[in-house]
Design a protein around this motif. Structure first.
Motif, PDB file in Angstrom:
ATOM      1  N   PHE A  60      -2.263 -12.254 -66.572  1.00 29.50           N
ATOM      2  CA  PHE A  60      -3.691 -12.803 -66.053  1.00 29.50           C
ATOM      3  C   PHE A  60      -3.619 -13.186 -64.700  1.00 29.50           C
ATOM      4  N   ALA A  61      -2.335 -13.986 -64.673  1.00 30.40           N
ATOM      5  CA  ALA A  61      -1.943 -14.963 -63.290  1.00 30.40           C
ATOM      6  C   ALA A  61      -1.551 -13.992 -62.310  1.00 30.40           C
ATOM      7  N   SER A  62      -0.901 -12.993 -62.706  1.00 32.06           N
ATOM      8  CA  SER A  62      -0.103 -11.900 -61.911  1.00 32.06           C
ATOM      9  C   SER A  62      -1.371 -11.245 -61.214  1.00 32.06           C
ATOM     10  N   ILE A  63      -2.572 -10.661 -61.932  1.00 29.90           N
ATOM     11  CA  ILE A  63      -3.721  -9.922 -61.428  1.00 29.90           C
ATOM     12  C   ILE A  63      -4.563 -10.954 -60.468  1.00 29.90           C
ATOM     13  N   LEU A  64      -4.558 -11.978 -60.805  1.00 32.61           N
ATOM     14  CA  LEU A  64      -5.305 -13.115 -60.037  1.00 32.61           C
ATOM     15  C   LEU A  64      -4.612 -13.444 -58.631  1.00 32.61           C
ATOM     16  N   SER A  65      -3.433 -13.724 -58.735  1.00 32.75           N
ATOM     17  CA  SER A  65      -2.653 -13.796 -57.625  1.00 32.75           C
ATOM     18  C   SER A  65      -2.375 -12.784 -56.488  1.00 32.75           C
ATOM     19  N   SER A  66      -2.395 -11.694 -56.988  1.00 36.06           N
ATOM     20  CA  SER A  66      -2.429 -10.444 -56.055  1.00 36.06           C
ATOM     21  C   SER A  66      -3.805 -10.019 -55.592  1.00 36.06           C
ATOM     22  N   ASN A  67      -4.715 -10.697 -55.978  1.00 32.21           N
ATOM     23  CA  ASN A  67      -6.165 -10.416 -55.674  1.00 32.21           C
ATOM     24  C   ASN A  67      -6.843 -11.665 -55.008  1.00 32.21           C
ATOM     25  N   ASP A  68      -6.295 -12.454 -54.390  1.00 31.52           N
ATOM     26  CA  ASP A  68      -6.753 -13.873 -53.888  1.00 31.52           C
ATOM     27  C   ASP A  68      -7.422 -14.684 -54.791  1.00 31.52           C
TER      28      ASP A  68
END
Length: 194
Positions: free
Chosen positions: A170-178
């Motif tokens: 989830f953190a990866s999804i969020l960090s790669s989408n601002d």
């Protein structure tokens, strides 16, 4: 004698609902219930529906959802939190039941337990090997703050925490989408629909 076995069978089925049971007994009764569903000669969809019922009763889905979102949850308003937990529950139930439904009659033996504190106990178990799969070590993190209602908070499979893996995903999804929470919402929604 037949009547005795019928009573024993129904007691075993309802054991998951018993109160004030130890975390090790809780885990064993939960896996027994799941195993009964998986060994039935029913459709995959029926197995998935049965597994979802068990998950809703035995897993702290909301607690896992909070942990998976991490500190981002503090920035959400009430409507966003409501939407997230709704989407997360659907995501979790589909992910959990779809994976487990591939097994046919998995045999899991509870071996030991370790009380971490009054809120948590780790229950150690083993997925027994078959000609098709190796032996797998599974540790269950059981939330025991309310001893009348123990709940599963995490599975650690061969040392890998599923909750931590999900949090990192989830953190990866969020960090790669601002840190756009709507992208995560859409990802969860798409997974649940497909």
């Amino acid at each position: 004698m037949k009547k005795f076995f019928i009573i024993l069978f129904f007691l075993n089925l309802s054991f998951g609902y018993a109160y004030s049971i130890g975390p090790d007994v809780f885990v064993q009764s939960t896996v027994n219930r799941a195993s009964q569903i998986l060994s039935k000669n029913i459709s995959k969809e029926e197995k998935i529906n049965g597994l979802k019922i068990i998950a809703k009763e035995t897993v702290d889905i909301r607690g896992i959802g909070s942990y998976s979102l991490g500190s981002v949850r503090k920035n959400l308003n009430d409507d966003q939190k409501k939407e997230y937990f709704y989407l997360f529950e659907n995501y979790f139930l589909k992910s959990f039941s779809s994976r487990l439904s591939e097994y046919t009659n998995p045999k899991i033996e509870v071996q030991d337990k370790k009380v971490i504190n009054k809120n948590y106990t780790i229950v150690n178990s083993l997925l027994i090997s078959t000609p098709d799969r190796p032996e797998v070590k599974i540790d269950w993190r059981i939330y025991t703050k309310n001893p009348d209602n123990p709940l599963i908070r995490d599975l650690i499979i061969e040392g890998l925490s599923l909750a931590r893996t999900q949090k990192e995903e989830f953190a990866s999804i969020l960090s790669s989408n601002d840190n756009n929470i709507n992208i995560l919402f859409k990802t969860l929604e798409n997974f649940s629909k497909n």
